[in-house]
Design a protein around this motif. Structure first.
Motif, PDB file in Angstrom:
ATOM      1  N   GLN A 134     -92.887  80.404 -83.455  1.00  0.00           N
ATOM      2  CA  GLN A 134     -92.324  79.294 -82.692  1.00  0.00           C
ATOM      3  C   GLN A 134     -90.898  79.624 -82.291  1.00  0.00           C
ATOM      4  O   GLN A 134     -90.128  80.126 -83.110  1.00  0.00           O
ATOM      5  CB  GLN A 134     -92.347  78.012 -83.512  1.00  0.00           C
ATOM      6  CG  GLN A 134     -93.741  77.540 -83.851  1.00  0.00           C
ATOM      7  CD  GLN A 134     -93.727  76.354 -84.800  1.00  0.00           C
ATOM      8  OE1 GLN A 134     -92.923  76.300 -85.713  1.00  0.00           O
ATOM      9  NE2 GLN A 134     -94.630  75.419 -84.561  1.00  0.00           N
ATOM     10  N   THR A 135     -90.550  79.320 -81.051  1.00  0.00           N
ATOM     11  CA  THR A 135     -89.206  79.588 -80.545  1.00  0.00           C
ATOM     12  C   THR A 135     -88.467  78.266 -80.320  1.00  0.00           C
ATOM     13  O   THR A 135     -89.091  77.206 -80.256  1.00  0.00           O
ATOM     14  CB  THR A 135     -89.271  80.383 -79.222  1.00  0.00           C
ATOM     15  OG1 THR A 135     -89.997  79.610 -78.266  1.00  0.00           O
ATOM     16  CG2 THR A 135     -89.948  81.724 -79.423  1.00  0.00           C
ATOM     17  N   PRO A 136     -87.150  78.308 -80.168  1.00  0.00           N
ATOM     18  CA  PRO A 136     -86.380  77.074 -79.965  1.00  0.00           C
ATOM     19  C   PRO A 136     -86.743  76.312 -78.685  1.00  0.00           C
ATOM     20  O   PRO A 136     -86.485  75.122 -78.593  1.00  0.00           O
ATOM     21  CB  PRO A 136     -84.933  77.563 -79.902  1.00  0.00           C
ATOM     22  CG  PRO A 136     -84.934  78.822 -80.686  1.00  0.00           C
ATOM     23  CD  PRO A 136     -86.272  79.449 -80.415  1.00  0.00           C
ATOM     24  N   ASP A 137     -87.348  76.986 -77.700  1.00  0.00           N
ATOM     25  CA  ASP A 137     -87.745  76.282 -76.474  1.00  0.00           C
ATOM     26  C   ASP A 137     -89.138  75.656 -76.590  1.00  0.00           C
ATOM     27  O   ASP A 137     -89.761  75.328 -75.595  1.00  0.00           O
ATOM     28  CB  ASP A 137     -87.668  77.213 -75.267  1.00  0.00           C
ATOM     29  CG  ASP A 137     -88.648  78.376 -75.348  1.00  0.00           C
ATOM     30  OD1 ASP A 137     -89.306  78.562 -76.392  1.00  0.00           O
ATOM     31  OD2 ASP A 137     -88.753  79.121 -74.353  1.00  0.00           O
ATOM     32  N   ASN A 138     -89.606  75.501 -77.839  1.00  0.00           N
ATOM     33  CA  ASN A 138     -90.900  74.883 -78.166  1.00  0.00           C
ATOM     34  C   ASN A 138     -92.100  75.672 -77.670  1.00  0.00           C
ATOM     35  O   ASN A 138     -93.175  75.108 -77.458  1.00  0.00           O
ATOM     36  CB  ASN A 138     -90.962  73.436 -77.664  1.00  0.00           C
ATOM     37  CG  ASN A 138     -90.011  72.536 -78.405  1.00  0.00           C
ATOM     38  OD1 ASN A 138     -89.784  72.717 -79.597  1.00  0.00           O
ATOM     39  ND2 ASN A 138     -89.423  71.579 -77.704  1.00  0.00           N
TER      40      ASN A 138
ATOM     41  N   ASP B 240     -85.172  79.369 -85.423  1.00  0.00           N
ATOM     42  CA  ASP B 240     -84.454  78.106 -85.421  1.00  0.00           C
ATOM     43  C   ASP B 240     -83.030  78.333 -84.947  1.00  0.00           C
ATOM     44  O   ASP B 240     -82.267  79.055 -85.585  1.00  0.00           O
ATOM     45  CB  ASP B 240     -84.472  77.516 -86.834  1.00  0.00           C
ATOM     46  CG  ASP B 240     -83.960  76.097 -86.892  1.00  0.00           C
ATOM     47  OD1 ASP B 240     -83.669  75.524 -85.830  1.00  0.00           O
ATOM     48  OD2 ASP B 240     -83.858  75.576 -88.016  1.00  0.00           O
ATOM     49  N   GLU B 241     -82.677  77.722 -83.826  1.00  0.00           N
ATOM     50  CA  GLU B 241     -81.342  77.898 -83.275  1.00  0.00           C
ATOM     51  C   GLU B 241     -80.389  76.766 -83.657  1.00  0.00           C
ATOM     52  O   GLU B 241     -79.221  76.814 -83.362  1.00  0.00           O
ATOM     53  CB  GLU B 241     -81.450  77.990 -81.743  1.00  0.00           C
ATOM     54  CG  GLU B 241     -80.263  78.644 -81.100  1.00  0.00           C
ATOM     55  CD  GLU B 241     -80.455  78.835 -79.606  1.00  0.00           C
ATOM     56  OE1 GLU B 241     -79.551  79.425 -79.006  1.00  0.00           O
ATOM     57  OE2 GLU B 241     -81.462  78.403 -79.041  1.00  0.00           O
ATOM     58  N   ALA B 242     -80.887  75.780 -84.354  1.00  0.00           N
ATOM     59  CA  ALA B 242     -80.049  74.654 -84.771  1.00  0.00           C
ATOM     60  C   ALA B 242     -79.641  74.829 -86.221  1.00  0.00           C
ATOM     61  O   ALA B 242     -80.441  75.175 -87.060  1.00  0.00           O
ATOM     62  CB  ALA B 242     -80.827  73.357 -84.620  1.00  0.00           C
TER      63      ALA B 242
END
Length: 175
Positions: free
Chosen positions: A127-131, A167-169
């Motif tokens: 899974q990437t941060p852009d969903n 996860d970029e957050a």
């Protein structure tokens, strides 16, 4: 592990030859499965990561906090987090490889870090941060601050039979 495929193919070739040339009845599927399990077991026994290795998570669950990056990180038969949020790229195209096999993990990146993430996924979920979710195949994700002519991280992820989340957050604890 360097000779794994050569040894495996040689033994399987000999089994097939014995079955058809010498008319020896050998259950090839069962024998080849046993050989693969044996070779992987011996390989893990002799090429095990050293205790306290800060690059590998094998048969455990831990977090690797990356400040001075190594070139390669591995998750095998485990769960864990590779936290890249404390680092920023030192030069253009700084390479980091992350291999995940039969694992569940998270890769953390600080928002605003310029990076391109190249995902190769085989029968797994990435899974990437852009969903986006990659199950089988390749996908490239670029962070919002990625610029090809400046310093950036070039992260290559190989994910096999595993679940991995980028996860970029950064989550902060609330009282």
């Amino acid at each position: 592990m360097n000779y794994f495929y050569g040894i495996l193919l040689t033994i399987l070739g000999l089994l097939i030859l014995a079955r058809y040339v010498f008319q020896v009845k050998i259950p090839i599927f069962i024998v080849s499965t046993a050989i693969i399990i044996f070779i992987v077991g011996v390989s893990l026994f002799f090429h095990r990561p050293e205790p306290g290795s800060n690059r590998d998570i094998v048969f455990s669950n831990k977090t690797i906090q990356v400040t001075n990056p190594a070139e390669e990180y591995n998750l095998a038969f485990s769960g864990g987090t590779i936290d890249l949020s404390m680092m920023s790229p030192q030069y253009k195209g700084q390479k980091i490889k992350i291999n995940s096999l039969l694992s569940r993990g998270t890769i953390k990146i600080k928002p605003g870090t310029p990076a391109i993430i190249r995902i190769n996924s085989a029968l797994s979920v990435t899974q990437t941060p852009d969903n986006s979710s990659v199950y089988l195949g390749r996908y490239n994700y670029k962070t919002a601050s990625f610029k090809e002519n400046s310093n950036y991280l070039d992260i290559e992820i190989k994910n096999i039979f595993a679940k991995l989340k980028v996860d970029e957050a950064i989550k902060t604890k609330t009282p």
